[in-house]
Each structure stands twice: as C-alpha cells, then as structure tokens.
Design a protein around this motif. Structure first.
Motif, mmCIF file in Angstrom:
data_model
loop_
_atom_site.group_PDB
_atom_site.id
_atom_site.type_symbol
_atom_site.label_atom_id
_atom_site.label_comp_id
_atom_site.label_asym_id
_atom_site.label_seq_id
_atom_site.Cartn_x
_atom_site.Cartn_y
_atom_site.Cartn_z
ATOM 1 N N GLU A 1 34.644 37.629 43.623
ATOM 2 C CA GLU A 1 34.635 37.686 42.226
ATOM 3 C C GLU A 1 35.976 36.786 41.416
ATOM 4 O O GLU A 1 35.442 36.006 40.616
ATOM 5 C CB GLU A 1 34.959 39.098 41.660
ATOM 6 C CG GLU A 1 34.752 39.372 40.301
ATOM 7 C CD GLU A 1 33.462 39.061 39.762
ATOM 8 O OE1 GLU A 1 33.015 39.159 38.563
ATOM 9 O OE2 GLU A 1 32.447 39.173 40.555
ATOM 10 N N ARG B 1 23.808 38.562 50.246
ATOM 11 C CA ARG B 1 22.167 38.848 49.867
ATOM 12 C C ARG B 1 22.024 40.142 50.812
ATOM 13 O O ARG B 1 21.288 40.916 50.262
ATOM 14 C CB ARG B 1 21.478 37.680 50.031
ATOM 15 C CG ARG B 1 20.004 37.961 50.156
ATOM 16 C CD ARG B 1 19.179 36.718 50.533
ATOM 17 N NE ARG B 1 17.635 36.968 50.717
ATOM 18 C CZ ARG B 1 17.301 37.333 51.996
ATOM 19 N NH1 ARG B 1 17.810 37.124 52.840
ATOM 20 N NH2 ARG B 1 15.825 37.398 51.824
ATOM 21 N N ARG C 1 23.535 43.417 50.003
ATOM 22 C CA ARG C 1 22.995 44.196 48.571
ATOM 23 C C ARG C 1 21.420 44.536 48.848
ATOM 24 O O ARG C 1 21.149 45.553 48.552
ATOM 25 C CB ARG C 1 22.920 42.967 47.517
ATOM 26 C CG ARG C 1 22.547 43.451 46.332
ATOM 27 C CD ARG C 1 22.417 42.648 45.032
ATOM 28 N NE ARG C 1 21.266 41.530 45.406
ATOM 29 C CZ ARG C 1 20.776 40.694 44.601
ATOM 30 N NH1 ARG C 1 21.521 40.521 43.448
ATOM 31 N NH2 ARG C 1 19.732 40.132 45.137
ATOM 32 N N ASP C 2 20.732 43.338 49.656
ATOM 33 C CA ASP C 2 19.295 43.782 49.757
ATOM 34 C C ASP C 2 18.878 44.477 50.771
ATOM 35 O O ASP C 2 17.814 45.243 50.914
ATOM 36 C CB ASP C 2 18.445 42.638 49.482
ATOM 37 C CG ASP C 2 18.905 41.671 48.024
ATOM 38 O OD1 ASP C 2 19.283 42.547 47.241
ATOM 39 O OD2 ASP C 2 18.633 40.497 47.735
ATOM 40 N N GLY D 1 24.600 48.261 47.733
ATOM 41 C CA GLY D 1 25.060 47.690 46.473
ATOM 42 C C GLY D 1 25.900 48.945 45.850
ATOM 43 O O GLY D 1 27.130 48.732 45.292
ATOM 44 N N PHE E 1 28.424 47.068 43.688
ATOM 45 C CA PHE E 1 28.099 45.690 43.419
ATOM 46 C C PHE E 1 27.855 45.450 42.019
ATOM 47 O O PHE E 1 28.518 44.211 41.565
ATOM 48 C CB PHE E 1 26.998 45.186 44.267
ATOM 49 C CG PHE E 1 26.453 43.864 44.469
ATOM 50 C CD1 PHE E 1 27.266 43.113 45.212
ATOM 51 C CD2 PHE E 1 25.594 43.388 43.362
ATOM 52 C CE1 PHE E 1 26.821 41.667 45.384
ATOM 53 C CE2 PHE E 1 25.318 41.917 43.562
ATOM 54 C CZ PHE E 1 26.123 41.160 44.504
ATOM 55 N N GLY E 2 27.678 46.101 41.217
ATOM 56 C CA GLY E 2 27.542 45.961 39.744
ATOM 57 C C GLY E 2 28.926 45.674 39.123
ATOM 58 O O GLY E 2 28.870 45.332 37.818
ATOM 59 N N PRO F 1 30.205 40.807 38.528
ATOM 60 C CA PRO F 1 29.172 40.154 37.656
ATOM 61 C C PRO F 1 29.108 38.584 37.946
ATOM 62 O O PRO F 1 27.902 37.976 38.326
ATOM 63 C CB PRO F 1 29.342 40.269 36.333
ATOM 64 C CG PRO F 1 30.881 40.701 36.369
ATOM 65 C CD PRO F 1 31.307 41.424 37.427
ATOM 66 N N ALA G 1 27.340 38.323 41.461
ATOM 67 C CA ALA G 1 25.792 38.502 41.278
ATOM 68 C C ALA G 1 25.191 37.142 40.740
ATOM 69 O O ALA G 1 24.214 37.177 41.227
ATOM 70 C CB ALA G 1 25.693 39.665 40.342
ATOM 71 N N ASP H 1 22.274 34.897 42.291
ATOM 72 C CA ASP H 1 21.226 34.207 41.834
ATOM 73 C C ASP H 1 20.827 33.072 41.810
ATOM 74 O O ASP H 1 20.072 32.296 42.089
ATOM 75 C CB ASP H 1 20.967 34.810 40.515
ATOM 76 C CG ASP H 1 21.025 36.330 40.425
ATOM 77 O OD1 ASP H 1 20.353 36.974 41.405
ATOM 78 O OD2 ASP H 1 20.974 37.133 39.477
#
Length: 234
Positions: free
Chosen positions: A165, A191, A194-195, A200, A205-206, A209, A212, A216
């Motif tokens: 971050e 990835r 999280r997935d 997450g 994880f939120g 930002p 994230a 993406d």
C-alpha cells in the motif's frame, strides 16, 4: 530443426514446436507469472501442463529439469550463445525473460536493481506468507485446533499488504509509470489471497485501496487474462 531430445523432460512432455520456448507449469500464483510475462513479451512458446494434483513434479522427467520438484520451469532452445537453456524458479525466469528481450525491466541500472528487489520481496515474503495463510485458512490448517499459526500468517500478510500500500499509494505500478516483472511477480499472489483463499476479510483487504486499484489494473491487461489460464487444465 531444433533438437531438444537430450533433455529428459521432453520424453514425458514432447515439444511439438521445439523452436519455441517450452513452458512446464500449472495455473498457480507462481506458475502463471511466467505465462503472463511471455504473453506481455510476445515471445512464442509452447505450454505443457504439469499436473501438481497428480504429483507430476516428482517424476523423474520433471526432476531432470528442476530437482526441487516445483513448477514453473522453462526450456529455451535459444538461450545465451544460441544454446538451449533450462531454468527453474519463477523469479529467476522472470529476470531472464526481461533481460533476454530488454522489456519489462527499466534500462537504468539503479531502477533495474530496484525492480529486482521487489521481485525478491515477492519470492522471500509475499509468496511464503500468503501461501501459509491459504493453507491454514482454507485448506488442512482448519483442522488444527491451535489458531496461533493462522493468526501469525494473517498478521504478517496484513503487514505485507501495508508495505505494498505504501509503495503503490503514489504510483500506477510497482515501478511508478513502468509496468515490470515486479508487478507480474506480485499481483497473482494478491489475487489468490483475495479471490482463491477468500482471505480478504481476514487481512482487512478493504483497508488497502491502492493495492486493490493496482490489482484491478493488473487484471485488466489482456496478457494477464490470457496468462492466468495457461496452461489450460483440459
């Protein structure tokens, strides 16, 4: 025609197009790194599925290429000096491909080493920590009554996300405006955390930002979409 028959691995996974780089892999976070890099670089290659669910990495043919029994590995028929080169360890392969093509790595020597530093950061920290978290959170670790291992790996994974971050808060990619092998080394693991591991919430994880948004961007690249599915599992 290129002859790769002296490499024992080709007896188990024959090269249909031996003039192309041969990739031996499975679609794990480490495995897809090389496929993504090859797609980004536009290098012609032939992908071979080495099924880790069937312990194929522990067979003699594969061990002849990587004695450590891990994917990915490559066999480049056009290695240094025009001679075939066998190589394992995803980080080493990424550095090799970047230097072979002069792409995905800054030309400036200082920035080159800075890029390699972040590749090593993934190899030494993110991969092992996220992988252990996945084991204790999603897989067999759930059967262990003592939750201290899970807590230890969750805390360390969260700390590592904080490092990312901080790095990404002021830039588009790990190396600022340059998309490099550092991004390719790291984003498949983020990835997966999280997935696939569905961790997450566990690592908050939120609260990251910039990470994230970077993830993406990485996933939106056409080469990423292709490489994440290579080799196809059939």
């Amino acid at each position: 025609m290129t002859d790769l028959s002296s490499f024992a691995i080709t007896a188990r996974w024959p090269a249909k197009e031996p003039e192309k780089l041969q990739l031996y892999s499975f679609a794990t976070p480490n495995g897809v790194k090389v496929a993504i890099a090859l797609e980004e670089l536009g290098l012609p290659y032939e992908a071979h599925l080495v099924d880790i669910t069937k312990n194929e990495t522990w067979t003699e043919p594969f061990l002849s290429l990587n004695p450590n029994g891990k994917i990915p590995a490559i066999l480049d028929p056009d290695g240094p000096g025009g001679k075939p080169l066998a190589l394992f360890e995803s980080g080493a392969i990424l550095v090799y491909l970047a230097e072979k093509t002069g792409k995905l790595m800054p030309a400036d020597p200082a920035r080159r080493y800075e890029t390699i530093q972040w590749v090593f950061f993934q190899m030494a920290a993110i991969g092992p920590m996220f992988g252990q978290l996945g084991f204790f959170h999603k897989f067999a670790g759930r059967e262990i009554e003592d939750k201290r291992p899970l807590e230890r790996y969750a805390g360390e994974s969260k700390r590592l996300l904080g490092v990312l971050e901080g790095r990404l808060s002021g830039g588009k990619w790990m190396m600022g405006e340059d998309y490099t092998i550092a991004d390719i080394a790291i984003f498949p693991w983020v990835r997966t955390l999280r997935d696939f591991y569905e961790a997450g919430d566990l690592v908050g994880f939120g609260g990251f930002p910039a990470v994230a948004a970077w993830l993406d961007r990485c996933l939106a690249r056409p080469a990423s979409a292709k490489g994440l599915a290579i080799p196809a599992r059939g």
